[in-house]
Design a protein around this motif. Structure first.
Motif, PDB file in Angstrom:
ATOM      1  N   ILE A  42       0.835  -1.207   0.000  1.00  0.00           N
ATOM      2  CA  ILE A  42       0.000   0.000   0.000  1.00  0.00           C
ATOM      3  C   ILE A  42       0.869   1.256   0.000  1.00  0.00           C
ATOM      4  N   SER A  43       1.925   1.268   0.811  1.00  0.00           N
ATOM      5  CA  SER A  43       2.814   2.437   0.877  1.00  0.00           C
ATOM      6  C   SER A  43       3.469   2.706  -0.470  1.00  0.00           C
ATOM      7  N   ASN A  44       3.887   1.641  -1.154  1.00  0.00           N
ATOM      8  CA  ASN A  44       4.502   1.793  -2.466  1.00  0.00           C
ATOM      9  C   ASN A  44       3.517   2.381  -3.476  1.00  0.00           C
ATOM     10  N   LYS A  45       2.270   1.895  -3.419  1.00  0.00           N
ATOM     11  CA  LYS A  45       1.244   2.406  -4.339  1.00  0.00           C
ATOM     12  C   LYS A  45       0.938   3.875  -4.053  1.00  0.00           C
ATOM     13  N   LEU A  46       0.812   4.218  -2.784  1.00  0.00           N
ATOM     14  CA  LEU A  46       0.521   5.598  -2.428  1.00  0.00           C
ATOM     15  C   LEU A  46       1.689   6.522  -2.762  1.00  0.00           C
ATOM     16  N   ALA A  47       2.915   6.020  -2.603  1.00  0.00           N
ATOM     17  CA  ALA A  47       4.088   6.830  -2.943  1.00  0.00           C
ATOM     18  C   ALA A  47       4.094   7.171  -4.427  1.00  0.00           C
ATOM     19  N   LYS A  48       3.705   6.224  -5.278  1.00  0.00           N
ATOM     20  CA  LYS A  48       3.606   6.495  -6.713  1.00  0.00           C
ATOM     21  C   LYS A  48       2.527   7.534  -6.990  1.00  0.00           C
ATOM     22  N   HIS A  49       1.428   7.426  -6.260  1.00  0.00           N
ATOM     23  CA  HIS A  49       0.344   8.403  -6.425  1.00  0.00           C
ATOM     24  C   HIS A  49       0.837   9.809  -6.111  1.00  0.00           C
ATOM     25  N   TRP A  50       1.541   9.963  -4.998  1.00  0.00           N
ATOM     26  CA  TRP A  50       2.030  11.290  -4.617  1.00  0.00           C
ATOM     27  C   TRP A  50       3.066  11.815  -5.593  1.00  0.00           C
ATOM     28  N   LYS A  51       3.920  10.926  -6.115  1.00  0.00           N
ATOM     29  CA  LYS A  51       4.924  11.353  -7.098  1.00  0.00           C
ATOM     30  C   LYS A  51       4.249  11.833  -8.377  1.00  0.00           C
ATOM     31  N   ARG A  52       3.212  11.124  -8.829  1.00  0.00           N
ATOM     32  CA  ARG A  52       2.476  11.567 -10.019  1.00  0.00           C
ATOM     33  C   ARG A  52       1.806  12.919  -9.766  1.00  0.00           C
ATOM     34  N   LYS A  53       1.225  13.074  -8.602  1.00  0.00           N
ATOM     35  CA  LYS A  53       0.555  14.337  -8.253  1.00  0.00           C
ATOM     36  C   LYS A  53       1.560  15.487  -8.246  1.00  0.00           C
ATOM     37  N   GLU A  54       2.730  15.266  -7.656  1.00  0.00           N
ATOM     38  CA  GLU A  54       3.754  16.298  -7.599  1.00  0.00           C
ATOM     39  C   GLU A  54       4.202  16.697  -9.004  1.00  0.00           C
ATOM     40  N   LEU A  55       4.384  15.706  -9.895  1.00  0.00           N
ATOM     41  CA  LEU A  55       4.826  16.024 -11.243  1.00  0.00           C
ATOM     42  C   LEU A  55       3.750  16.779 -12.016  1.00  0.00           C
ATOM     43  N   CYS A  56       2.497  16.341 -11.897  1.00  0.00           N
ATOM     44  CA  CYS A  56       1.405  17.045 -12.570  1.00  0.00           C
ATOM     45  C   CYS A  56       1.339  18.497 -12.130  1.00  0.00           C
ATOM     46  N   GLU A  57       1.417  18.734 -10.846  1.00  0.00           N
ATOM     47  CA  GLU A  57       1.331  20.100 -10.335  1.00  0.00           C
ATOM     48  C   GLU A  57       2.534  20.926 -10.763  1.00  0.00           C
ATOM     49  N   ALA A  58       3.721  20.296 -10.798  1.00  0.00           N
ATOM     50  CA  ALA A  58       4.923  21.015 -11.233  1.00  0.00           C
ATOM     51  C   ALA A  58       4.844  21.357 -12.721  1.00  0.00           C
ATOM     52  N   LEU A  59       4.323  20.455 -13.527  1.00  0.00           N
ATOM     53  CA  LEU A  59       4.166  20.719 -14.962  1.00  0.00           C
ATOM     54  C   LEU A  59       3.194  21.868 -15.205  1.00  0.00           C
ATOM     55  N   ILE A  60       2.082  21.900 -14.455  1.00  0.00           N
ATOM     56  CA  ILE A  60       1.104  22.971 -14.605  1.00  0.00           C
ATOM     57  C   ILE A  60       1.709  24.315 -14.187  1.00  0.00           C
ATOM     58  N   GLN A  61       2.500  24.290 -13.135  1.00  0.00           N
ATOM     59  CA  GLN A  61       3.147  25.525 -12.690  1.00  0.00           C
ATOM     60  C   GLN A  61       4.176  26.004 -13.711  1.00  0.00           C
ATOM     61  N   SER A  62       4.813  25.052 -14.387  1.00  0.00           N
ATOM     62  CA  SER A  62       5.859  25.404 -15.349  1.00  0.00           C
ATOM     63  C   SER A  62       5.304  25.764 -16.716  1.00  0.00           C
ATOM     64  N   PHE A  63       4.289  24.999 -17.197  1.00  0.00           N
ATOM     65  CA  PHE A  63       3.805  25.165 -18.571  1.00  0.00           C
ATOM     66  C   PHE A  63       2.491  25.946 -18.663  1.00  0.00           C
ATOM     67  N   GLY A  64       1.847  26.197 -17.554  1.00  0.00           N
ATOM     68  CA  GLY A  64       0.600  26.950 -17.587  1.00  0.00           C
ATOM     69  C   GLY A  64      -0.629  26.059 -17.552  1.00  0.00           C
ATOM     70  N   HIS A  65      -1.770  26.636 -17.871  1.00  0.00           N
ATOM     71  CA  HIS A  65      -3.052  25.931 -17.770  1.00  0.00           C
ATOM     72  C   HIS A  65      -3.070  24.738 -18.719  1.00  0.00           C
ATOM     73  N   PRO A  66      -3.441  23.555 -18.244  1.00  0.00           N
ATOM     74  CA  PRO A  66      -3.415  22.362 -19.097  1.00  0.00           C
ATOM     75  C   PRO A  66      -4.603  22.308 -20.046  1.00  0.00           C
ATOM     76  N   LEU A  67      -4.392  21.610 -21.148  1.00  0.00           N
ATOM     77  CA  LEU A  67      -5.483  21.350 -22.086  1.00  0.00           C
ATOM     78  C   LEU A  67      -6.386  20.246 -21.544  1.00  0.00           C
ATOM     79  N   GLU A  68      -5.774  19.180 -21.023  1.00  0.00           N
ATOM     80  CA  GLU A  68      -6.475  18.087 -20.343  1.00  0.00           C
ATOM     81  C   GLU A  68      -5.673  17.716 -19.103  1.00  0.00           C
ATOM     82  N   TYR A  69      -6.382  17.199 -18.086  1.00  0.00           N
ATOM     83  CA  TYR A  69      -5.698  16.959 -16.815  1.00  0.00           C
ATOM     84  C   TYR A  69      -6.472  15.926 -16.008  1.00  0.00           C
ATOM     85  N   ASP A  70      -5.797  14.862 -15.605  1.00  0.00           N
ATOM     86  CA  ASP A  70      -6.401  13.862 -14.719  1.00  0.00           C
ATOM     87  C   ASP A  70      -6.158  14.312 -13.279  1.00  0.00           C
ATOM     88  N   GLY A  71      -7.133  14.998 -12.725  1.00  0.00           N
ATOM     89  CA  GLY A  71      -7.004  15.490 -11.355  1.00  0.00           C
ATOM     90  C   GLY A  71      -7.452  14.506 -10.305  1.00  0.00           C
TER      91      GLY A  71
END
Length: 410
Positions: free
Chosen positions: A280-309
């Motif tokens: 479970i910890s491994n699965k949740l860690a992947k979830h948080w890493k994906r969330k961090e990258l998505c948020e960092a990409l939005i902060q870097s590239f601007g408003h997304p065209l599509e986004y799995d929130g």
């Protein structure tokens, strides 16, 4: 066993309908009285997942709701989940006086019948029913006494190895015992609650709020009288119903319990808990890493065209430099091993299309060979993706322009 204030009323009905209610005549079905349905809401929210079927009308000659509507019933069959089986008990209210406590007809399922096991005098809920009647609390009391009765059967059975295993787990809160028998030996089932936290699995991965969900280890022993040996006839992990579809959790290869080399439950249970918690910890860690990258990409590239929130598996951006194109960043576990490996980054044309297949297909190009390490921060990954995009953008623009000026022939 029958308990309660009123006598048990016998119903002389016809047949059970497909929806689990008693059919009366050709048009009417029996539904629980509205007052009694208030008790059922307690059962629906109970972590034990009670269920009921076969609603009856204990007095079919009275209290019709209407000539064409359903008949109000006050009796039903309760399915009490216990130790990987279901105990079927009859719950009988009085629909003319639904505020009174119900009668219960109890049995031991397919377990060993060793005489009466419920003591009405010990029921606190029944004594205080007029002040705060609770069907769920009453059933919890009944089930607690049934569990104590089954535990006594285990303790009284003459098998030292069984007693040893019992003594190692009897102190665990919520452990369940169930004794059955066949021609040669007793079958002793143990349902042991595991110390697993599922709250984040429900809230983050299933987007729902649920408390009290329990995971259990189930084992069935075969034991014979006056013989100090014990065999395992079956064992498995019993998951909460809502988690069964999660293959990454349920289908993982967990340790197997055996009785070889002096192994016992008190050693195995912590090992199993640690393994499940690690998955479970491994699965949740992947979830948080994906969330961090998505948020960092939005902060870097601007408003997304599509986004799995929700699961943070993908995000897309529209770029308009010398020409327009779309950048898709995918972190889904089905196509990417992120964060162990770099996320999948793909460029897609907006105007240029490939018609070589007879269809108009956008030009796609995978972004490769940008620097990535699993330990990199999400912001640093964005820097590397941006740098590579600026590097390959002229080349991708040339490919798209070539398709637009020199379209392939079919």
């Amino acid at each position: 066993f029958v308990l309660g204030d009123g006598p048990v009323q016998q119903y002389h009905g016809s047949h059970l309908s497909s929806c689990g209610t008693m059919a009366v005549g050709s048009t009417q079905h029996v539904v629980l009285c509205p007052f009694i349905q208030q008790y059922m809401s307690e059962l629906r929210d109970h972590p034990r997942e009670w269920s009921y079927t076969a609603v009856y009308d204990s007095s079919p000659d009275s209290c019709r709701a209407s000539s064409s509507g359903p008949r109000f019933g006050d009796r039903f069959t309760l399915h009490a989940p216990y130790c990987k089986t279901y105990l079927k008990w009859e719950v009988i209210f009085n629909k003319n006086h639904p505020h009174l406590p119900p009668d219960l007809i109890l049995n031991s399922g397919d377990g060993v019948d060793a005489g009466p096991w419920f003591d009405l005098s010990k029921s606190v809920v029944m004594k205080n029913w007029e002040k705060q009647g609770s069907l769920a609390a009453l059933l919890d009391e009944v089930l607690d006494q049934f569990r104590a009765h089954q535990e006594q059967l285990v303790c009284s059975y003459p098998n030292e190895r069984l007693h040893y295993e019992y003594n190692t787990v009897c102190g665990i809160k919520g452990v369940e015992f169930f004794v059955t028998s066949d021609e040669l030996e007793r079958r002793v089932r143990l349902m042991i609650p595991l110390n697993i936290q599922f709250s984040e699995v429900f809230s983050l991965l299933l987007n729902t709020q649920r408390t009290g969900a329990k995971c259990h280890f189930f084992v069935e022993f075969g034991a014979r009288e006056s013989v100090n040996t014990l065999t395992i006839t079956h064992s498995e992990i019993h998951w909460p119903t809502a988690l069964v579809p999660l293959a990454w959790l349920v289908d993982h290869k967990y340790p197997t319990f055996t009785l070889d080399h002096g192994d016992c439950l008190i050693q195995f249970i912590p090992e199993l808990e640690n393994c499940i918690n690690a998955v479970i910890s491994n699965k949740l860690a992947k979830h948080w890493k994906r969330k961090e990258l998505c948020e960092a990409l939005i902060q870097s590239f601007g408003h997304p065209l599509e986004y799995d929130g929700y699961q943070y598996t993908s995000v897309s951006f529209l770029f308009n430099l010398d020409f327009a194109f779309i950048v898709h960043v995918t972190m889904s576990e089905s196509v990417s091993s992120y964060p162990a490996e770099a996320p999948l980054v793909q460029l897609t044309s907006v105007s240029a299309v490939d018609t070589s297949s007879g269809k108009m297909v956008p030009i796609r190009c995978r972004l490769q060979k940008f620097h990535y390490e699993p330990t990199m921060l999400a912001a640093d990954v964005c820097v590397q993706i941006r740098a590579k995009l600026l590097e390959v953008q002229p080349e991708f623009g040339g490919i798209c322009e070539n398709f637009m000026t020199n379209p392939p022939t079919v």
